[in-house]
Design a protein around this motif. Structure first.
Motif, PDB file in Angstrom:
ATOM      1  N   UNK A 164     -29.569  15.080 -56.558  1.00  0.00           N
ATOM      2  CA  UNK A 164     -29.086  14.985 -55.057  1.00  0.00           C
ATOM      3  C   UNK A 164     -27.686  13.694 -55.332  1.00  0.00           C
ATOM      4  N   UNK A 165     -27.070  13.347 -56.425  1.00  0.00           N
ATOM      5  CA  UNK A 165     -26.130  12.887 -56.381  1.00  0.00           C
ATOM      6  C   UNK A 165     -25.147  13.262 -56.100  1.00  0.00           C
ATOM      7  N   UNK A 166     -24.985  14.941 -56.630  1.00  0.00           N
ATOM      8  CA  UNK A 166     -25.036  16.204 -57.030  1.00  0.00           C
ATOM      9  C   UNK A 166     -24.014  16.737 -55.710  1.00  0.00           C
ATOM     10  N   UNK A 167     -25.164  16.689 -54.798  1.00  0.00           N
ATOM     11  CA  UNK A 167     -25.356  16.858 -53.555  1.00  0.00           C
ATOM     12  C   UNK A 167     -24.607  16.162 -52.702  1.00  0.00           C
ATOM     13  N   UNK A 168     -24.477  15.194 -52.617  1.00  0.00           N
ATOM     14  CA  UNK A 168     -24.380  14.280 -51.930  1.00  0.00           C
ATOM     15  C   UNK A 168     -22.933  13.908 -52.326  1.00  0.00           C
ATOM     16  N   UNK A 169     -22.154  14.584 -53.657  1.00  0.00           N
ATOM     17  CA  UNK A 169     -20.389  14.134 -53.894  1.00  0.00           C
ATOM     18  C   UNK A 169     -20.010  16.184 -52.865  1.00  0.00           C
TER      19      UNK A 169
END
Length: 481
Positions: A164-169
């Protein structure tokens, strides 16, 4: 507030119930009407699905729906109350052809329906009131654990793990290319503006501060966190943004691996395409990502994916029920801003509705079977779905581009696909959302007791006798030889 064990008098309500001031006040109030007088304002805004222009695209072959559930439990009641929050979100893939084939004899083949779906579940736990990491405050503990939960919640459906952090970035970058860093509007500790942070975190650039900052601080969930009370709203905000980012994980995964497949999919979220609360500025990031995705797909001569949010409850769903009989089956209603302000939200006619939260526009659709769906669909190839109302010299409203059907070329295909996937299990429901809700829901009753017991055991607290009585470990089964 009463003392412990203090009880109110049995006739203590009488003075309030007989107060002339209270009765007079309530007589001044108004509530939304349950009847429609002249339905002309409704009929002027509806059109048949067949009259809508549809972009060229292959028939959808799969649907992926996303839903979430959360619960905050008291690991220790009383004071100081210790609370823990659980989040569970799910994405359910449905093969549309197999799904439609499950009903080929008048009865639904449950085995065929089971083969038509694949479920991915992501869950996490967040600290609540009076729970903290060693050496830091409860608020900063929540920030740290929120960031950890996003970093550790990942999918591997497209090979490489994608969190989800990758999606946020990614929504801060572009399709297929997550940003290397993002900018926080302010440091959560000292308030210094424009702090850069990478996916792995960083520190405030102000020498007098130098406190830890996280990429998830951009969502500003910590602003609503309370260290001594309930955090149900904070938990709901976290769950909602996690749902939206899980959706981005799948859309971007298809884009990286096989972009052609995006044209064959419909992606469904529970609730509108919107971001509320402190995280509302993320709306612009979702809009930017969607616009770039549509452009990139068009350059490859692919149609964009179908994207839709479906609402199960709320004032727009209630309003749809009120006007239901005035919309024929197979017709869709454009909810322009003057209409929304007057008949739904009780605002001034020129109020700029939806400017801060939405990356899709609401419509009401009456299905071929007479059900009502409140859906949110984005503009294509992009752009804000709501614009400030315009008024001409005579005082009449001018239709703005975001209120013209031509800017929603995916609307017809989206609604036709939803029409195929209706279910009578629940009012105004579609199967993919129902499956996603079933996969993500955290049950009350026994389920809540088990989660409470888990928190108590993990935090080393006395275990609730009620929770223990409800929790019965599964019996060991002897496997036949």
């Amino acid at each position: 507030m009463p003392y412990d064990h203090e009880r109110a008098s049995r006739i203590g309500h009488v003075q309030t119930a007989l107060s002339p001031a209270i009765i007079e006040a309530m007589e001044r109030w108004q509530t939304p009407s349950l009847e429609v007088g002249d339905p002309t304002h409704i009929k002027d805004r509806i059109t048949s699905l067949e009259s809508l222009v549809m972009d060229e695209r292959p028939n959808p072959t799969f649907a992926i729906a996303f839903d979430g559930s959360n619960q905050e439990v008291e690991a220790r009641p009383g004071y100081p109350s210790v609370r823990v929050g659980y989040i569970q979100i799910a994405g359910v893939y449905v093969d549309i052809f197999k799904f439609l084939g499950a009903n080929n004899s008048g009865l639904v083949d449950s085995r065929q329906l089971e083969r038509a779906q694949i479920t991915q579940t992501v869950n996490s736990v967040l600290p609540g009131a009076n729970v903290f990491l060693n050496g830091i405050t409860g608020r900063d503990s929540w920030r740290a654990e929120f960031d950890r939960s996003f970093a550790e919640s990942e999918i591997t459906d497209f090979g490489k793990a994608f969190s989800l952090t990758d999606a946020l970035m990614t929504i801060h970058g572009k399709p297929g290319a997550p940003a290397s860093s993002l900018t926080l509007s302010k440091c959560p500790t000292c308030g210094a503006p424009d702090q850069r942070v990478t996916a792995s975190g960083g520190v405030c650039a102000i020498p007098e501060c130098m406190e830890k900052i996280y990429p998830t601080d951009v969502l500003r969930g910590y602003e609503e966190f309370t260290e001594d009370g309930e955090n149900a709203l904070t938990l709901t905000r976290a769950m909602n943004i996690a749902e939206r980012l899980l959706l981005i994980s799948y859309i971007d995964g298809f884009y990286r691996v096989e972009p052609r497949m995006l044209s064959q999919g419909i992606f469904i979220t529970d609730g509108p395409l919107a971001v509320y609360g402190p995280a509302a500025p993320m709306k612009s990031k979702f809009l930017d990502y969607w616009s770039q995705l549509c452009l990139a797909m068009d350059q490859r001569d692919f149609a964009p994916p179908l994207l839709v949010g479906i609402e199960k409850s709320g004032r727009f769903v209630d309003h749809a029920r009120v006007i239901d009989r005035h919309i024929p089956n197979g017709h869709v209603m454009m909810l322009d801003t003057p209409y929304v302000n007057r008949y739904v939200t009780n605002q001034k006619p020129d109020h700029y509705y939806g400017k801060d939260e939405f990356y899709g526009r609401r419509f009401i659709y009456k299905t071929s079977t007479g059900e009502s769906l409140v859906v949110t669909v984005p503009r294509v190839p992009g752009g804000h779905p709501y614009e400030k109302p315009r008024i001409d010299s005579s005082g009449d409203f001018i239709q703005v581009p975001s209120e013209q059907y031509q800017f929603y070329p995916t609307l017809r295909a989206t609604l036709e696909t939803l029409d195929l996937m209706q279910t009578h299990l629940y009012p105004n429901a579609v199967i993919p959302v129902a499956l996603a809700h079933s996969a993500s829901s955290l049950p009350l009753g026994t389920g809540r007791s088990v989660l409470t017991l888990l928190a108590q055991r993990s935090l080393g607290m006395p275990q609730d006798s009620v929770a223990l009585s409800r929790f019965k470990p599964p019996r060991n089964r002897q496997v036949g030889r």
